[in-house]
Structures are given as structure tokens and as C-alpha cells.
Design a protein around this motif. Structure first.
Motif, PDB file in Angstrom:
ATOM      1  N   GLY A   1       0.806  -1.209   0.000  1.00 18.95           N
ATOM      2  CA  GLY A   1       0.000   0.000   0.000  1.00 18.95           C
ATOM      3  C   GLY A   1       0.839   1.258   0.000  1.00 18.95           C
ATOM      4  O   GLY A   1       0.389   2.331   0.410  1.00 18.95           O
TER       5      GLY A   1
ATOM      6  N   ALA B   1      -5.717  -1.280  -7.151  1.00 20.51           N
ATOM      7  CA  ALA B   1      -4.926  -0.250  -6.460  1.00 20.51           C
ATOM      8  C   ALA B   1      -3.537  -0.152  -7.065  1.00 20.51           C
ATOM      9  O   ALA B   1      -2.517  -0.191  -6.370  1.00 20.51           O
ATOM     10  CB  ALA B   1      -4.850  -0.527  -4.956  1.00 20.51           C
TER      11      ALA B   1
ATOM     12  N   LEU C   1      -3.167  11.086  -3.646  1.00 26.19           N
ATOM     13  CA  LEU C   1      -3.112  10.876  -2.201  1.00 26.19           C
ATOM     14  C   LEU C   1      -2.278  11.954  -1.520  1.00 26.19           C
ATOM     15  O   LEU C   1      -2.635  12.441  -0.431  1.00 26.19           O
ATOM     16  CB  LEU C   1      -2.535   9.493  -1.899  1.00 26.19           C
ATOM     17  CG  LEU C   1      -3.457   8.318  -2.235  1.00 26.19           C
ATOM     18  CD1 LEU C   1      -2.687   7.003  -2.216  1.00 26.19           C
ATOM     19  CD2 LEU C   1      -4.639   8.250  -1.257  1.00 26.19           C
TER      20      LEU C   1
ATOM     21  N   ARG D   1      -8.420  12.059   1.216  1.00 27.15           N
ATOM     22  CA  ARG D   1      -7.457  10.962   1.194  1.00 27.15           C
ATOM     23  C   ARG D   1      -8.073   9.701   1.804  1.00 27.15           C
ATOM     24  O   ARG D   1      -7.905   8.600   1.278  1.00 27.15           O
ATOM     25  CB  ARG D   1      -6.201  11.357   1.961  1.00 27.15           C
ATOM     26  CG  ARG D   1      -5.058  10.351   1.823  1.00 27.15           C
ATOM     27  CD  ARG D   1      -3.827  10.816   2.586  1.00 27.15           C
ATOM     28  NE  ARG D   1      -3.436  12.151   2.172  1.00 27.15           N
ATOM     29  CZ  ARG D   1      -3.431  13.232   2.948  1.00 27.15           C
ATOM     30  NH1 ARG D   1      -3.822  13.116   4.222  1.00 27.15           N
ATOM     31  NH2 ARG D   1      -3.068  14.400   2.493  1.00 27.15           N
TER      32      ARG D   1
ATOM     33  N   ARG E   1      -8.694   6.147  -0.173  1.00 29.63           N
ATOM     34  CA  ARG E   1      -8.193   4.855   0.329  1.00 29.63           C
ATOM     35  C   ARG E   1      -9.330   3.869   0.587  1.00 29.63           C
ATOM     36  O   ARG E   1      -9.121   2.662   0.533  1.00 29.63           O
ATOM     37  CB  ARG E   1      -7.365   5.064   1.593  1.00 29.63           C
ATOM     38  CG  ARG E   1      -5.985   5.660   1.300  1.00 29.63           C
ATOM     39  CD  ARG E   1      -5.064   5.547   2.497  1.00 29.63           C
ATOM     40  NE  ARG E   1      -3.698   5.944   2.193  1.00 29.63           N
ATOM     41  CZ  ARG E   1      -2.762   5.156   1.668  1.00 29.63           C
ATOM     42  NH1 ARG E   1      -3.067   3.908   1.371  1.00 29.63           N
ATOM     43  NH2 ARG E   1      -1.551   5.603   1.445  1.00 29.63           N
TER      44      ARG E   1
END
Length: 355
Positions: free
Chosen positions: A185, A264, A274, A282, A286
Motif C-alpha cells: 500500500g 490499487a 493521495l 485521502r 483509500r
């Protein structure tokens, strides 16, 4: 190896090499069980694609030589690049679980459909993945064979093979960095640029240019000059692809605008969104990206957030900057004028495309 006459367009000549090569492989393997895979591969390789990589290779070659001794070997090298591109796309679709490619079901989806249609036993999804994996491997092996048999003089071929091997390793390393970023991530702009450099920029632009130059007998400084043109252009090329992956029209791109967001994908566009969003935006980003059930409404909201944060405009500016730096490098190169003009047109096409 079949090669269309020089009077034909470069795309037609590349397609003639690919057709002759693939048809010869099909004829050599008469087993009926192989027919579905070979037929699917034949369609995948021969239909779709802009043949940009062979074009970069060919015009880099023309930048160094007048081609008086014939160009069949560089046309064949372009076909080898297309086969490697097919391998990369097939494996990329497996990794990303993409359902569409070039307006058709991706190869693993097609093989899963074959399993279901034949009412075979076992896991049809696993069969689809495994079949596509092997088909992609076959394209990678074929790409090396086509380059090896292209007919270039041995010293030039050896240098081209060295660059080709480096290109393949870079693409795999870039793909691995891509999946690591997805797993962690970590949507970092610098990391995303590094993935672009290895996974796409080098194998789409830089190495095809350098392979063409090597086949023309270019010296080390000439080969490096092509990198100065290709590196910023390759980055701009992939940034355009990232924008199209979210904002493109599926009927033109041949791909869903949901795939990159559901996976993603750690793109520069997403990293900028982001980094530039408010805390609330943000958090919403997410919550949306990476969801396998993301729908069109959710994707629309992601696009709004990307535009509102300034990420889309910033990405477009990076595309423009890369294109400009590439053209500046091209203008400074000591190459033939006809090649400079053709490479400039290819640079324009690479960043301005809508599909």
C-alpha cells in the motif's frame, strides 16, 4: 521467415513476419489439444496493438544507416519485440486479474471460457490462469528465437541480444516492484517512477531504440544518445497509459477503467492524488481503491477526487515535460533527418494517444 516487400508499410511487414512465424509453429504441432491455445495466441499477436516498439526500433536503425544492405533483420527484430510485448501483456493481465484486453476477454478469461464450454473437470479459473501463463511463456521464448534468427551480422546481433536480455530482466524486476507496492500500500511517487522506468519505459521505448541502433552498428555514444531521448519519452508514455487506465474510454482503450482502481495500481497519478488531497478526501480515496467490487459510481468519485486534488493536471504536466525533454534530446542527436522526423512523430503519438 516471411517478410513482406519493402514497399509495404512497416506494420504490414511486421505482421507478415509474425504471421509466418506463428503459422510455422502451428503447423509443427498438429496435436488437436494445442489448437485452442495456438489459435488464441495467433489472434492475440496478430490483432491489435500499435506496433510502436518495432517502429522505435526501425527508425533508430534508420538514424544510423541508410539501409542500403537491406532491412529484413531489423523488421524481424521488431517482430521479436512484439512477441515480448505479447508475453508482458498476457502475464500482466494474469497478475492484475484484468478481464479485458484489446476489446476482447483477456487470455486467461478466454481459456477459462474454453474450460467451461468443454465441460471439463476441475477449477476453470485455475485452468484459465495456467493456460494463459504458458501461452505468455511461449511468446517470450518465441521472441528470443525470432531475434536470434533475424539474420543480422553476428557482432551486431550479439549487442542487440545483450540489450534484449537486459530489457527482459528489467521488465520482470519492474513488475515485481509493482506488486510489492500494491501489497504494502506504498503509493510513493518516486517508487512509482522507478516502476515506470523498469517495467514500461525501458521495454517500450529505450531498449527498442537501442536494439535498432545496435543492429545498425552504432557505437556506444550513439546507443546512449538514444537513451537520452527514450527515457523521458518512455516515462511520459506510461504516464499517459496510467491516465487512460482511469479516465480513458473503454471502447478506445480496449480495457475497463475499473481494473487499475480495483487493483490499487501504484501509479504516479494515484500517488499524487493521495499526496495532494485533504485528509478527508485521502481517507475516501483509500476506502475506494483496491476494492474488488468497485463500481462505476465509485470509479467516478475517484476521478472527481483526482481532478479536485490537482493530480490529473500535475500528471498531464509531467507528460508534457517528458515529451519536451525527449524532443530536445532528439534535436541534439547526430542522426539522419528522415529518422529524426519519424521519431518525433512517434513521440507525439506516444503521448497524445487516446487508446
Amino acid at each position: 521467415m516471411t517478410v513482406a516487400p519493402p514497399s509495404a508499410s512497416l506494420t504490414e511487414r511486421i505482421d507478415a513476419v509474425l504471421t509466418g512465424f506463428v503459422d510455422a509453429r502451428v503447423a509443427a504441432w498438429p496435436e488437436p489439444e494445442l489448437s485452442p491455445m495456438l489459435d488464441a495466441l495467433r489472434h492475440f499477436v496478430l490483432n491489435g496493438g500499435k506496433r510502436l516498439r518495432p517502429a522505435f526500433c526501425y527508425w533508430a536503425w534508420r538514424g544510423v544507416t541508410d539501409g542500403a544492405d537491406g532491412d529484413e533483420h531489423v523488421v524481424a527484430a521488431g517482430a521479436a519485440l512484439e512477441l515480448f510485448h505479447a508475453f508482458a501483456l498476457i502475464h500482466d493481465d494474469i497478475i492484475d486479474e484484468s478481464t479485458r484486453r484489446r476489446g476482447r476477454p483477456s487470455l486467461h478469461e478466454e481459456f477459462a471460457g474454453l474450460h467451461a464450454g468443454q465441460r471439463w473437470v476441475g477449477d476453470g479459473r485455475a485452468f484459465g490462469r495456467n493456460g494463459a501463463l504458458l501461452a505468455g511463456d511461449l511468446c517470450a521464448l518465441w521472441s528470443e528465437q525470432v531475434l536470434t534468427e533475424c539474420g543480422a551480422p553476428p557482432p551486431r546481433l550479439g549487442e542487440a541480444q545483450r540489450i534484449f536480455a537486459m530489457m527482459r530482466a528489467e521488465a520482470v524486476a519492474g513488475e515485481y516492484l509493482d506488486i510489492v507496492a500494491q501489497a504494502t500500500g506504498d503509493f510513493d511517487e518516486a517508487a512509482a517512477i522507478r516502476v515506470i522506468q523498469l517495467k514500461t519505459a525501458r521495454y517500450s521505448v529505450v531498449r527498442p531504440l537501442q536494439i535498432g541502433a545496435a543492429l545498425a552498428g552504432a557505437d556506444r555514444s550513439q546507443i546512449q544518445a538514444y537513451a537520452a531521448f527514450g527515457e523521458p519519452l518512455g516515462e511520459a508514455f506510461q504516464l499517459r497509459d496510467d491516465v487512460l487506465g482511469v479516465f480513458g474510454e473503454p471502447e478506445r482503450t480496449g480495457k475497463s477503467v475499473l481494473d487499475d482502481l480495483r487493483q490499487a495500481k501504484p501509479t504516479v497519478l494515484l500517488a499524487l492524488a493521495l499526496a495532494r488531497s485533504t485528509a478527508a478526501d485521502r481517507a475516501q480515496l483509500r476506502s475506494l481503491i483496491g476494492r474488488p467490487d468497485l463500481d462505476d459510481a465509485g470509479a467516478g468519485r475517484v476521478r472527481q477526487l483526482m481532478v479536485g486534488s490537482g493530480a490529473l493536471a500535475a500528471t498531464e504536466e509531467r507528460i508534457h515535460d517528458g515529451h519536451r525533454r525527449a524532443l530536445d534530446a532528439l534535436a541534439a542527436m547526430d542522426i539522419r533527418d528522415e529518422a529524426r522526423e519519424a521519431l518525433g512523430a512517434l513521440a507525439d503519438l506516444a503521448v497524445a494517444r487516446s487508446g
